[in-house]
Structures are given as structure tokens and as C-alpha cells.
Motif scaffolding. Structure first.
Motif, PDB file in Angstrom:
ATOM      1  N   GLY A  57      -6.936  43.592 -14.658  1.00  0.00           N
ATOM      2  CA  GLY A  57      -6.806  43.302 -16.097  1.00  0.00           C
ATOM      3  C   GLY A  57      -6.230  41.927 -16.394  1.00  0.00           C
ATOM      4  O   GLY A  57      -6.924  41.055 -16.922  1.00  0.00           O
ATOM      5  N   PRO A  58      -4.974  41.725 -16.039  1.00  0.00           N
ATOM      6  CA  PRO A  58      -4.322  40.486 -16.488  1.00  0.00           C
ATOM      7  C   PRO A  58      -4.997  39.203 -16.022  1.00  0.00           C
ATOM      8  O   PRO A  58      -4.831  38.165 -16.661  1.00  0.00           O
ATOM      9  N   ILE A  59      -5.778  39.255 -14.963  1.00  0.00           N
ATOM     10  CA  ILE A  59      -6.411  38.024 -14.485  1.00  0.00           C
ATOM     11  C   ILE A  59      -7.330  37.431 -15.560  1.00  0.00           C
ATOM     12  O   ILE A  59      -7.659  36.234 -15.545  1.00  0.00           O
ATOM     13  N   ALA A  60      -7.713  38.248 -16.525  1.00  0.00           N
ATOM     14  CA  ALA A  60      -8.523  37.747 -17.639  1.00  0.00           C
ATOM     15  C   ALA A  60      -7.798  36.638 -18.396  1.00  0.00           C
ATOM     16  O   ALA A  60      -8.413  35.800 -19.033  1.00  0.00           O
ATOM     17  N   LEU A  61      -6.464  36.634 -18.320  1.00  0.00           N
ATOM     18  CA  LEU A  61      -5.684  35.619 -19.035  1.00  0.00           C
ATOM     19  C   LEU A  61      -5.645  34.274 -18.304  1.00  0.00           C
ATOM     20  O   LEU A  61      -5.192  33.282 -18.858  1.00  0.00           O
ATOM     21  N   ALA A  62      -6.104  34.280 -17.055  1.00  0.00           N
ATOM     22  CA  ALA A  62      -5.893  33.080 -16.224  1.00  0.00           C
ATOM     23  C   ALA A  62      -6.655  31.868 -16.729  1.00  0.00           C
ATOM     24  O   ALA A  62      -7.865  31.909 -16.943  1.00  0.00           O
ATOM     25  N   ASP A  63      -5.925  30.792 -16.953  1.00  0.00           N
ATOM     26  CA  ASP A  63      -6.490  29.454 -17.184  1.00  0.00           C
ATOM     27  C   ASP A  63      -5.361  28.471 -16.898  1.00  0.00           C
ATOM     28  O   ASP A  63      -4.277  28.885 -16.492  1.00  0.00           O
ATOM     29  N   LEU A 121      -6.112  33.831  -8.425  1.00  0.00           N
ATOM     30  CA  LEU A 121      -5.627  33.194  -9.665  1.00  0.00           C
ATOM     31  C   LEU A 121      -5.913  31.700  -9.658  1.00  0.00           C
ATOM     32  O   LEU A 121      -6.292  31.116 -10.673  1.00  0.00           O
ATOM     33  N   SER A 122      -5.739  31.097  -8.486  1.00  0.00           N
ATOM     34  CA  SER A 122      -5.978  29.669  -8.362  1.00  0.00           C
ATOM     35  C   SER A 122      -7.454  29.364  -8.656  1.00  0.00           C
ATOM     36  O   SER A 122      -7.782  28.378  -9.328  1.00  0.00           O
ATOM     37  N   ALA A 123      -8.349  30.240  -8.188  1.00  0.00           N
ATOM     38  CA  ALA A 123      -9.777  30.036  -8.428  1.00  0.00           C
ATOM     39  C   ALA A 123     -10.098  30.063  -9.920  1.00  0.00           C
ATOM     40  O   ALA A 123     -11.126  29.549 -10.351  1.00  0.00           O
ATOM     41  N   ARG A 124      -9.222  30.698 -10.708  1.00  0.00           N
ATOM     42  CA  ARG A 124      -9.444  30.728 -12.168  1.00  0.00           C
ATOM     43  C   ARG A 124      -8.605  29.668 -12.860  1.00  0.00           C
ATOM     44  O   ARG A 124      -8.321  29.754 -14.040  1.00  0.00           O
TER      45      ARG A 124
END
Ligand code: AGP
Length: 603
Positions: A503-509, A534-537
Motif C-alpha cells: 500500500g504505502p509504496i504508492a506514496l513514493a516519489d 522504494l529507491s526505484a520509485r
């Protein structure tokens, strides 16, 4: 942590002692007391609770000639905060005040009782005064008797002793606990546990070193170490009282982060022996019939319990679960009598935790408190208590309280492992040696603090923080995020690293800051791939790890240790400093953040 003061001179002795104690009240306020020697007579006054009670008791007493006195404000470690346990402790003709813990007090006490000495208190301190008088009987010389007494003590202490056998002298000794001695231009002598007690009185001071002992008379200070007299290294005393209370740190929270090494030393003192863990406060039979542990707490105390629940299952092989107290209260929990109910609280007054404890008691469960404040409501209600010995914590954001809670619970897990035979002697020894090393692990290096100060400027904006970790480091991530939220007012979440993809990875930028706790000793490869995702996002990553990590935008290198708890404590300090420095840059009130109170005594 207690506070001690002393004075020799011609001013009103009681006023000088009370003035000093007022400045040290931040070190403890369970009880306070003074002993004053004038015209070869000693008068002593003690009162439980805050200093104002002692002020009230002594309001009609004053001195107006030469004399001397000692005073103490107490933070209970051995024995309840009663008047009998308050310092100064008396023998037949001498009085003593003490800050620290005498580790071998029980064996000394036993011998003294065999010789006919009568003990009035439950404290470790009282042995000092009887031991001195016993040695005086043998040596017939006060300094020799004092020197011999100091030699026989093991543990940490700052001691002041006065005796009718030598009515012009204060004897002192310091080992592991702070003590300063100073004088003014008139030759009056002052003692205190910190500068704050001496500012405005002494013009020059000596910061005593461990192993120092000696005596002072009017206009004279003699210091010895290892039976050799030392040259006096006096320094001018300057500064203001508030900053002296903060020991030169900018905030109490900062001071408390730096204090962790000392207080963790206090927490383990007398409890960690060569081959076993010992809690004088507990009775092994108490754990009979217990098959599981239910921890219950709020905020930081909840996070510490969650971290340690991993240890209880692994080390003591006992089923452990953790509940937020405000949830527990209303979930109509099913409670069974083979459950030990453990509440964790810095203040001992948190309403939700207290009510949960009452529910457990009502249901007939055995209860244990892990608490920092003796005689608090939670301590009074629980069957047994283990005090964390962190000393007063002033910063609303808990730091040293968390560290000492984790330490107490880790020792308790090992204590249960002993009782339940779930660990080999070798494994236990290895744990003990790691525990002994932890106070060193949390010493703040200047270079680390400087690095975090510099890094903090890159983490002031963005749309939020994720602190991520796995295993024991997940609760540490929760605690890191809580610290940051409390004092920076930035949005931060602690998350299990493996759960980000759900879920939370959707916030990654690039505006999402990830603080990645990447210990080498626990699932390093797993957390590494979580951070890579996370780094990839394009998330901005601050990695905290003993192993270099190329994909991190920022990196704080920790020391490699094969014991997770060493890595845990080291990373704990880093997350505390990071929160502190971000808050400082944002110009917030670090010690009293908006909307918060130190102790939440309402629902
Ligand atoms: C910690 O930084 C907090 N201020 C808060 O979460 C605190 O831990 C909580 O209110 C519980 O307090 P207690 O430990 O005194 O029970």
C-alpha cells in the motif's frame, strides 16, 4: 539520579543547603533532607515529596555561626520514598548522603547486622554510615576510617559524610556519580551534584574525578585518589542556572539523549552479575503458573514493549503480546489467569495504562510495572515493580525513558530465560556481555552529531517521512517516527519495511523521505530489497546501516555488531538526534512541543 549538596561556613547553613537543593530538584523529588552540624550537635530534618515540604518543616530553624551541613533530594532506587528511606541516613554519631547505587550493600549489611548494627531504612546508602562508624571503632581516626569505608564500597557513588567525631569536616567520595566541590573568596566550601547548585555561591570549583575522595574544612580542600594526595585543579565558576541545569546543552531533550549512557549504567547496576540476571525486587515464585505475557502501554512505552516482545518470545520462549492501553480498555478482552500483565510507563500516571492495569487486577491477573517514578499510581497498584532508573525526564519527547525501558525488559526476558531454562549458560553469558557494553554504544560522538546537524537541513520539507525497519527494528522505526512527529510537527510514519509494498509504496516519489533502519545482524538482505523497491520509485532515502548502500541519497554508517540489540541502541540514538536537529532547524520548542503534555492523565 539524586542530588546532593554540602556547605561549610558562617552563612545560614539551612538556607544555603535548601538553595542548592532547589537547583537540583530536577534530579529527583521523592523526598529531601538535610543534616546540620553546629556546636558539636547534629540536627536533621527530612520530608517526603517535593522540597517545599522540607522548607515547611525547617521554617523555624536557622544557624548563625560557624557550622556545616549536607543535603539530599532523592529519586528512589532502593526502597520506597518514605521518610525513613530519605537521606541523610544516620548512624550513632554520623550522617551520610549518597547519590548512586552501592552494589555490594547486601553483603556489607549482613556483616554489619551480625556485628549488632541496627538498620532503619531499606536503602543501600545506610550501610555507608554504619560501615564508617565500625571502621572508626577500629582505626580511631576519622580520615582513615573514611578511606577504609570507601575502599570497601563497590558501585557508583557521590557521598558526603559528617560526624560528631570530627565536627569541623565534611568527608566526600566520588565514583561514577557526579560531584563538584568549590569555595568562595571567604573560604566557605560548597558541594553539589552539578554546577547549578553552586552558581552564585562558589567562585571557583573542582570537578571531582572517579576514585577521588577526601575531606574539607573551612578554607581547606584535600583530595586523594588511590591513597595519594592530588593537586587541586580549580576552575572559575561562571554561567546561569537554567543552562547549568541543562549542563550546557541547548535543550533538556538533548541533555537526556547524551545522558543515556549514564542512566543505562544505572539501570543495569546490581542487576547484571557475571553469569546471571538478578532482580532484588522480584520473587521467582511470582512467575509460577505464567504461560504468557500481555504488555500494555501508550506511546513510546508501547513501542518499547513491542520491541521487547520479540525478545521474550525468542529468549524466554514465552508467548508475548502487546496492546495499546486505550484500545485494551474497551475491547472487552478475554483475560486468563496464566497471563502476566505488564504495564510500561515512564510517569506511572498515564490514565489509559492505569485503567488497563486496574482491569487486569480486577480479573485476578498477576501484574508487574516497568516504571520510572517510584510511588506513582501505577507502581502503587502493581504487584511488583521494576524501576527503570532513568532519572527525571523533562523533555516531553521521551528518549532516556525509552532506552531504559528497553533495557529493563531485555534483562527481564533473560531473567525469565534463566527461570525457564530456555538458554544455555554460554548464551546467557554472551547476552550479559552485550548488555554491559550498551552504555558505551549510546555515547554520542561529536562527529555523528555534527553529521546529523548538517543532514537535517535536507529533511525539512517534502510530503512526509516513512521510518522503516523489520523485526525489532520495526518498533524502533515506530519510535523514530513518533519522536519526529512530536517535535517537528512533520508527518511521519513507522512501518514494517516488508509491508510497504502492500500500500504505502504508492506514496513514493522524490518528496517522500524514507529513513531506512538496515542493521546487518537482522534480515539485512530482506530490508535491502524493500529499500531498493522504494529507491526505484525515486523516494529520497536516508539509510542507517553498518554496510554501505549505494542507492541511498544519504547514509549514516553505524558500527557493525553481530548482536541486534547493539545495533538497536546505536540506531535509536541516531533517530533521536535526527528528530532533535530537524525540530531545531524548524525553530520549534523542542522540550515543550505544542499540544502535548509530559504525562497524559486524562482519557
Ligand atoms: C513520548 O515521547 C510521549 N511523549 C508519549 O508517547 C508517552 O510515551 C506516552 O504518553 C506514555 O507515557 P508514560 O510512559 O508516562 O505512560
Amino acid at each position: 539520579m539524586c542530588g546532593i549538596v554540602g556547605y561549610i561556613g558562617r552563612e545560614d547553613i539551612k538556607e544555603i543547603l535548601l538553595d542548592g537543593l532547589r537547583e537540583l530538584e530536577y534530579r529527583g523529588y521523592d523526598s529531601a533532607g538535610v543534616a546540620i552540624l553546629e556546636d558539636e550537635e547534629i540536627q536533621s530534618f527530612k520530608a517526603i515529596g517535593k522540597l517545599k515540604n522540607l522548607e515547611e518543616k525547617t521554617k523555624n530553624f536557622s544557624t548563625n555561626g560557624f557550622g556545616l551541613g549536607i543535603g539530599h533530594t532523592r529519586w528512589a532506587t532502593h526502597g520506597k520514598p518514605t521518610e525513613l528511606n530519605a537521606h541523610p541516613h544516620l548512624g550513632e554519631f554520623s550522617y551520610v548522603v549518597h547519590n548512586g547505587i552501592i552494589e555490594n550493600y547486601q553483603e556489607l549489611k549482613k556483616k554489619l547486622i551480625q556485628k549488632g548494627y541496627n538498620f532503619l531504612s531499606q536503602t543501600d546508602t545506610e550501610v555507608i554510615v554504619h560501615l564508617f562508624e565500625e571502621n572508626y571503632k577500629q582505626e580511631n581516626e576519622t580520615f582513615k576510617a573514611f578511606e577504609k569505608t570507601v575502599e570497601m564500597l563497590a558501585g557508583a557513588y557521590a557521598i558526603l559524610l559528617i560526624t560528631k567525631a570530627d565536627p569541623n569536616t565534611i568527608y566526600f567520595a566520588k565514583n561514577g556519580s557526579p560531584m563538584i566541590v568549590g569555595n568562595d573568596e571567604k573560604g566557605d566550601i560548597y558541594f553539589g551534584s552539578s554546577d547549578a547548585a553552586l552558581i552564585g555561591k562558589a567562585s571557583e570549583v573542582i570537578y571531582l574525578s572517579d576514585g577521588d575522595y577526601g575531606y574539607t574544612k573551612e578554607g581547606e580542600i584535600k583530595i586523594f585518589n588511590d591513597k595519594t594526595e592530588k593537586a587541586l585543579q580549580k576552575k572559575p565558576l561562571i554561567g546561569d542556572k537554567i543552562s547549568a541545569q541543562k549542563d550546557g546543552y541547548r535543550f533538556f531533550m538533548e541533555k537526556e539523549i547524551y545522558e543515556q549512557s549514564e542512566v543505562l549504567g544505572d539501570t543495569i547496576m546490581g542487576r547484571v552479575l557475571d553469569e546471571k540476571i538478578k532482580f532484588d525486587e522480584l520473587d521467582e515464585n511470582f512467575f509460577e503458573g505464567i504461560n504468557q505475557i500481555q504488555f500494555c502501554a501508550c506511546g513510546t512505552s508501547y513501542n518499547s514493549a513491542l520491541a521487547c516482545s520479540y525478545l521474550f518470545e525468542r529468549q524466554a520462549k514465552i508467548k508475548s503480546f502487546v496492546e495499546i492501553a486505550s484500545e485494551f480498555r474497551y475491547k472487552e478482552p478475554l483475560l486468563s489467569k496464566d497471563t502476566l500483565f505488564v504495564v510500561i510507563s515512564q510517569s506511572g500516571e498515564t490514565a489509559d495504562t492505569l485503567e488497563a492495569l486496574k482491569m487486569a487486577k480486577k480479573a485476578g491477573l498477576k501484574t508487574l510495572a516497568i516504571c520510572n517514578v517510584d510511588n506513582s499510581s501505577i507502581v502503587r497498584i502493581s504487584d511488583y515493580t521494576l524501576l527503570t532508573r532513568a532519572g527525571i525526564e523533562k523533555g516531553v519527547a521521551s528518549t532516556k525513558a525509552f532506552a531504559t525501558q528497553v533495557m529493563v525488559m531485555w534483562m527481564l526476558a533473560l531473567y525469565l530465560a534463566q527461570i525457564r531454562n530456555t538458554m544455555s549458560a554460554e548464551e546467557l553469558k554472551a547476552e550479559i556481555s552485550t548488555i554491559r557494553h550498551i552504555p558505551k554504544t549510546v555515547i554520542v560522538e561529536d562527529s555523528l552529531h555534527e553529521k546529523i546537524k548538517r543532514l537535517s537541513k535536507r529533511y525539512l520539507h517534502g510530503h512526509g517521512f516513512f521510518f522503516i525497519g523489520r523485526d525489532l527494528f520495526y518498533p524502533l522505526a515506530l519510535e523514530g517516527a513518533l519522536k519526529l512527529k512530536e517535535i517537528s510537527y512533520l508527518h511521519a510514519e513507522g512501518y514494517p519495511a516488508g509491508e510497504m509494498k502492500h500500500g504505502p509504496i504508492a506514496l513514493a516519489d522524490s518528496e517522500l523521505f524514507t529513513i531506512a533502519l538496515m542493521p546487518k545482524s537482522v534480515h539485512y538482505d530482506k530490508i535491502k530489497s524493500n529499500v531498493e523497491e522504494l529507491s526505484a520509485r525515486d523516494a529520497t532515502i536516508l539509510a542507517i546501516s553498518p554496510l554501505e548502500f549505494d542507492l541511498a541519497d544519504d547514509f549514516i554508517k553505524t558500527n557493525y555488531s553481530d548482536h541486534p540489540m547493539s545495533e538497536f541502541f546505536e540506531m535509536m540514538v541516531i533517530t533521536q538526534l535526527l528528530a532533535l536537529e530537524i525540530s531545531v532547524r524548524l525553530g520549534n520548542d523542542v522540550d515543550m512541543p505544542r499540544n502535548l503534555a509530559k504525562s497524559v492523565t486524562v482519557e
